[in-house]
Design an enzyme around this catalytic site. Structure first.
Site, short mmCIF file in Angstrom:
data_model
loop_
_atom_site.label_atom_id
_atom_site.label_comp_id
_atom_site.label_asym_id
_atom_site.label_seq_id
_atom_site.Cartn_x
_atom_site.Cartn_y
_atom_site.Cartn_z
N ILE A 168 36.41 36.44 26.52
CA ILE A 168 35.55 37.14 25.56
C ILE A 168 35.26 38.58 25.97
CG2 ILE A 168 34.46 35.01 24.75
CD1 ILE A 168 31.95 35.82 26.38
N THR A 214 18.11 33.95 26.66
CA THR A 214 17.33 33.30 27.71
C THR A 214 15.91 33.83 27.83
OG1 THR A 214 17.23 33.07 30.15
CG2 THR A 214 18.32 35.01 29.31
N ASP A 215 15.04 33.02 28.41
CA ASP A 215 13.67 33.46 28.72
C ASP A 215 13.66 34.53 29.81
OD1 ASP A 215 14.55 31.33 30.48
OD2 ASP A 215 12.53 31.33 31.34
N TYR A 263 20.77 39.02 35.79
CA TYR A 263 21.06 38.05 34.72
C TYR A 263 20.25 38.38 33.47
CZ TYR A 263 20.97 33.62 32.15
OH TYR A 263 21.03 32.67 31.17
N LYS A 271 21.78 39.81 29.88
CA LYS A 271 21.59 38.98 28.69
C LYS A 271 20.85 39.76 27.60
CE LYS A 271 22.33 35.13 28.03
NZ LYS A 271 23.49 34.49 27.35
#
Length: 292
Positions: free
Chosen positions: A44, A108-109, A132, A136
């Site tokens: 991707i 994500t949180d 991370y 994101k």
């Protein structure tokens, strides 16, 4: 027949989505980094590869389950994390726009710093504290920019068919009398099956936008572990340790949000759909584990 392209199809969520859609008149285009039976190899991070496959298969829906989710490794592998977590969603969104397809992206949180004392809504300003979380968040921005028909779902503490926290704790309990688990990080354990159900629900609508998507209720990692052991009859003792103590034991670990509870506010405002309580979702998951 509806065509659905799934990236990261061999991951926990990818598997849950295929199971959720079982029996429906849907043609799945299953992709992952490694080709296999019924699985197309797709990188991707390569925009040409993404566009070529999309033009060939012409999906009506693209569901992105692919991500670099190793939070600690992301700190060391910024470029790789950015390619997978940010450029990947960008490339898929460019393809979705060209095909007028729906784009469903899982976030994500960790886009939040975790200093709040109340659940985060979709209107709270993100401020990630890890590579991370930062990559994101960039992925979210690209989806919003390039895919007009997008659903972005922020989830947390995901577990399903694959490597996950629940299985790790159960495995540790087999040969450990006690385990040490962080007790000052709060969140909502969410089963991949419940997230797949929400994706399925939203995909059939035109209720586009950003959604928080976690099971109802909240806990901390140590109490979550105790609940796992209680439900499975394990006698392993859970030692509650702070994040600071854990950091001393694992100096290379990335910063994690202390407070990661998400409020499914937009889902509640715009629909009658509700995700299951995390205790109930865990019961279903553990029952399935014992039946395998």
């Amino acid at each position: 027949m509806k065509k659905v392209l799934v990236t990261g199809c061999n991951g926990q969520l990818g598997r849950a989505i295929r199971k959720e859609y079982a029996g429906e008149n849907v043609e799945f285009i299953n992709t992952d980094v490694v080709e296999g039976e019924g699985v197309v190899s797709l990188d991707i991070t390569d925009v040409d590869a993404v566009l070529n496959l999309a033009r060939e298969k012409k999906p009506d829906v693209i569901i992105n389950c692919a991500a670099h989710t190793n939070v600690d490794k992301c700190e060391e592998q910024w470029d790789l994390a950015y390619k997978i977590n940010a450029l990947g969603p960008r490339n898929l969104s460019i393809a979705a726009r060209e095909l007028d397809a729906k784009m469903i992206h899982v976030s994500t949180d960790y886009v939040f710093e975790g200093n709040e004392t109340r659940p985060y809504t979709e209107f709270d300003e993100p401020n990630p504290v890890s590579a991370y979380g930062k990559t994101k968040l960039e992925g979210e921005k690209f989806v919003k920019e390039f895919a007009p028909k997008h659903f972005i779902l922020r989830t947390a503490w995901l577990y399903g068919d694959g490597k996950n926290f629940v299985k790790t704790m159960l495995k540790l309990s087999e040969n450990h009398d006690e385990v040490s688990v962080v007790c000052d990080q709060l969140g909502s354990p969410t089963s991949a099956a419940e997230l797949a159900k929400m994706i399925h629900y939203l995909e059939r609508t035109e209720n586009y936008g950003l959604f928080h998507a976690t099971c109802e209720g909240d806990t901390n990692w140590a109490d979550f572990t105790e609940e796992i052991f209680k439900k499975t009859g394990k006698n392993t003792k859970v030692n509650h340790v702070t994040s600071a103590q854990y950091k001393e034991m694992n100096p290379a670990s990335a910063n994690r949000p202390a407070y990661g509870i998400l409020d499914n506010y937009m889902l509640r405002l715009t629909s009658d759909y509700r995700m299951a309580d995390w205790h109930d979702a865990l019961d279903v998951y553990l029952k399935e584990l014992t039946e395998k």
